[in-house]
Design an enzyme around this catalytic site. Sequence first.
Site, PDB file in Angstrom:
ATOM      1  N   ASP A  88       0.811  -1.215   0.000  1.00  0.00           N
ATOM      2  CA  ASP A  88       0.000   0.000   0.000  1.00  0.00           C
ATOM      3  C   ASP A  88       0.845   1.266   0.000  1.00  0.00           C
ATOM      4  O   ASP A  88       2.075   1.221   0.165  1.00  0.00           O
ATOM      5  CB  ASP A  88      -0.953  -0.008   1.203  1.00  0.00           C
ATOM      6  CG  ASP A  88      -0.257  -0.403   2.510  1.00  0.00           C
ATOM      7  OD1 ASP A  88       0.990  -0.405   2.555  1.00  0.00           O
ATOM      8  OD2 ASP A  88      -0.958  -0.706   3.472  1.00  0.00           O
ATOM      9  N   ASN A 125      -7.296  -2.685  14.307  1.00  0.00           N
ATOM     10  CA  ASN A 125      -8.700  -2.996  13.980  1.00  0.00           C
ATOM     11  C   ASN A 125      -8.819  -4.200  13.037  1.00  0.00           C
ATOM     12  O   ASN A 125      -9.872  -4.446  12.488  1.00  0.00           O
ATOM     13  CB  ASN A 125      -9.392  -1.765  13.368  1.00  0.00           C
ATOM     14  CG  ASN A 125      -8.769  -1.346  12.034  1.00  0.00           C
ATOM     15  OD1 ASN A 125      -7.834  -1.990  11.547  1.00  0.00           O
ATOM     16  ND2 ASN A 125      -9.293  -0.293  11.440  1.00  0.00           N
ATOM     17  N   HIS A 142      -7.120  -4.622  10.172  1.00  0.00           N
ATOM     18  CA  HIS A 142      -6.890  -4.390   8.744  1.00  0.00           C
ATOM     19  C   HIS A 142      -5.607  -5.069   8.272  1.00  0.00           C
ATOM     20  O   HIS A 142      -4.680  -5.296   9.046  1.00  0.00           O
ATOM     21  CB  HIS A 142      -6.931  -2.899   8.369  1.00  0.00           C
ATOM     22  CG  HIS A 142      -5.761  -2.063   8.785  1.00  0.00           C
ATOM     23  ND1 HIS A 142      -5.903  -0.824   9.358  1.00  0.00           N
ATOM     24  CD2 HIS A 142      -4.426  -2.255   8.681  1.00  0.00           C
ATOM     25  CE1 HIS A 142      -4.717  -0.311   9.584  1.00  0.00           C
ATOM     26  NE2 HIS A 142      -3.798  -1.167   9.181  1.00  0.00           N
ATOM     27  N   GLU A 148      -9.640  -1.848   5.291  1.00  0.00           N
ATOM     28  CA  GLU A 148     -10.251  -1.514   6.568  1.00  0.00           C
ATOM     29  C   GLU A 148     -11.517  -2.349   6.791  1.00  0.00           C
ATOM     30  O   GLU A 148     -12.086  -2.879   5.833  1.00  0.00           O
ATOM     31  CB  GLU A 148     -10.627  -0.021   6.559  1.00  0.00           C
ATOM     32  CG  GLU A 148      -9.436   0.925   6.425  1.00  0.00           C
ATOM     33  CD  GLU A 148      -8.631   1.061   7.714  1.00  0.00           C
ATOM     34  OE1 GLU A 148      -8.662   0.155   8.560  1.00  0.00           O
ATOM     35  OE2 GLU A 148      -7.948   2.096   7.845  1.00  0.00           O
TER      36      GLU A 148
HETATM   37  C1  GLP Z   1      -0.413   0.301   8.518  1.00  0.00           C
HETATM   38  C2  GLP Z   1      -0.124  -0.521   7.264  1.00  0.00           C
HETATM   39  C3  GLP Z   1      -0.343  -1.991   7.488  1.00  0.00           C
HETATM   40  C4  GLP Z   1       0.307  -2.413   8.787  1.00  0.00           C
HETATM   41  C5  GLP Z   1      -0.368  -1.704   9.929  1.00  0.00           C
HETATM   42  C6  GLP Z   1       0.196  -2.079  11.289  1.00  0.00           C
HETATM   43  O1  GLP Z   1      -1.677   0.852   8.565  1.00  0.00           O
HETATM   44  N1  GLP Z   1      -0.892  -0.086   6.152  1.00  0.00           N
HETATM   45  O2  GLP Z   1       0.176  -2.718   6.382  1.00  0.00           O
HETATM   46  O3  GLP Z   1       0.222  -3.801   8.947  1.00  0.00           O
HETATM   47  O4  GLP Z   1      -0.204  -0.314   9.753  1.00  0.00           O
HETATM   48  O5  GLP Z   1       1.314  -1.326  11.562  1.00  0.00           O
HETATM   49  P1  GLP Z   1       2.323  -1.534  12.754  1.00  0.00           P
HETATM   50  O6  GLP Z   1       3.155  -2.689  12.354  1.00  0.00           O
HETATM   51  O7  GLP Z   1       3.099  -0.263  12.837  1.00  0.00           O
HETATM   52  O8  GLP Z   1       1.512  -1.817  13.964  1.00  0.00           O
END
Ligand code: GLP
Length: 242
Positions: A67, A136, A138, A143
Amino acid sequence: MELLIVKDYDELSRKAAEIVADELKSNPRIVLGLPTGATPLGMYRELIEMYKEGKISFKDVITFNLDEYEGLSKEDPNSYYRFMNDNFFSHIDIKEENTNIPDGMAVDIERECREYEDKIAKSGGIDFMILGIGNNGHIGFNEPAEFFPGFTHRVKLAESTIQANSRFFDSIDHVPRYALTMGIKSIMHSKKIMLLASGKAKAEAIKGALQGPITPKLPASVLQLHRHLIVIVDEEAGALLE
Ligand code: GLP
């Protein structure tokens, strides 16, 4: 599903890197799907170490990131383009033309999404997809929703995601409200998937994803349907699992 519960973040990072390295050794032309966020940072550091020690090479590897934020340029310190270059690509021997990240500055977003999906298909599809998980539930930026979105698309970020990701920005007002993300189909078409989660903030999402009903309200729950899923969680993230 193969579930590994490890002690802490360091062990998770080492284990994840070992698995990627094994995949890479058995297929030097592997197509990887890559995540951003704090979770994979330790794994990227371990992989860089292995590369520096001459144990692995990325010279024939192709990568597709999950993404990118809409409206952030490649130079923006918060773009996922910068994140990947700063934390991984610039430290290894991967060819720049083999790294792919959706263009958050594309004028025609729909076209960018279509072309991204075409590129994945032309490369033969993703062999090994690595995922983090949002608080959440995702994955990528898919989402919680009423349905599972298909291929790469534009998405409006959930308030809770904007809140969670604001820790990387000067102020919450600077967090983009939209992003481009691979869809659930893009992710599920990968041949193998490895999901990583660390820390207690992820415990509920992990419980729901692995042991709850399969629902687009918790997007990661769809992974239960994948035929080759590896999950690595540390003790805190796995605390609610039965
Ligand atoms: C972001 C990314 C996800 C990732 C998530 C969790 O929103 N788009 O791909 O898995 O955050 O991030 P973190 O690893 O910092 O908790």
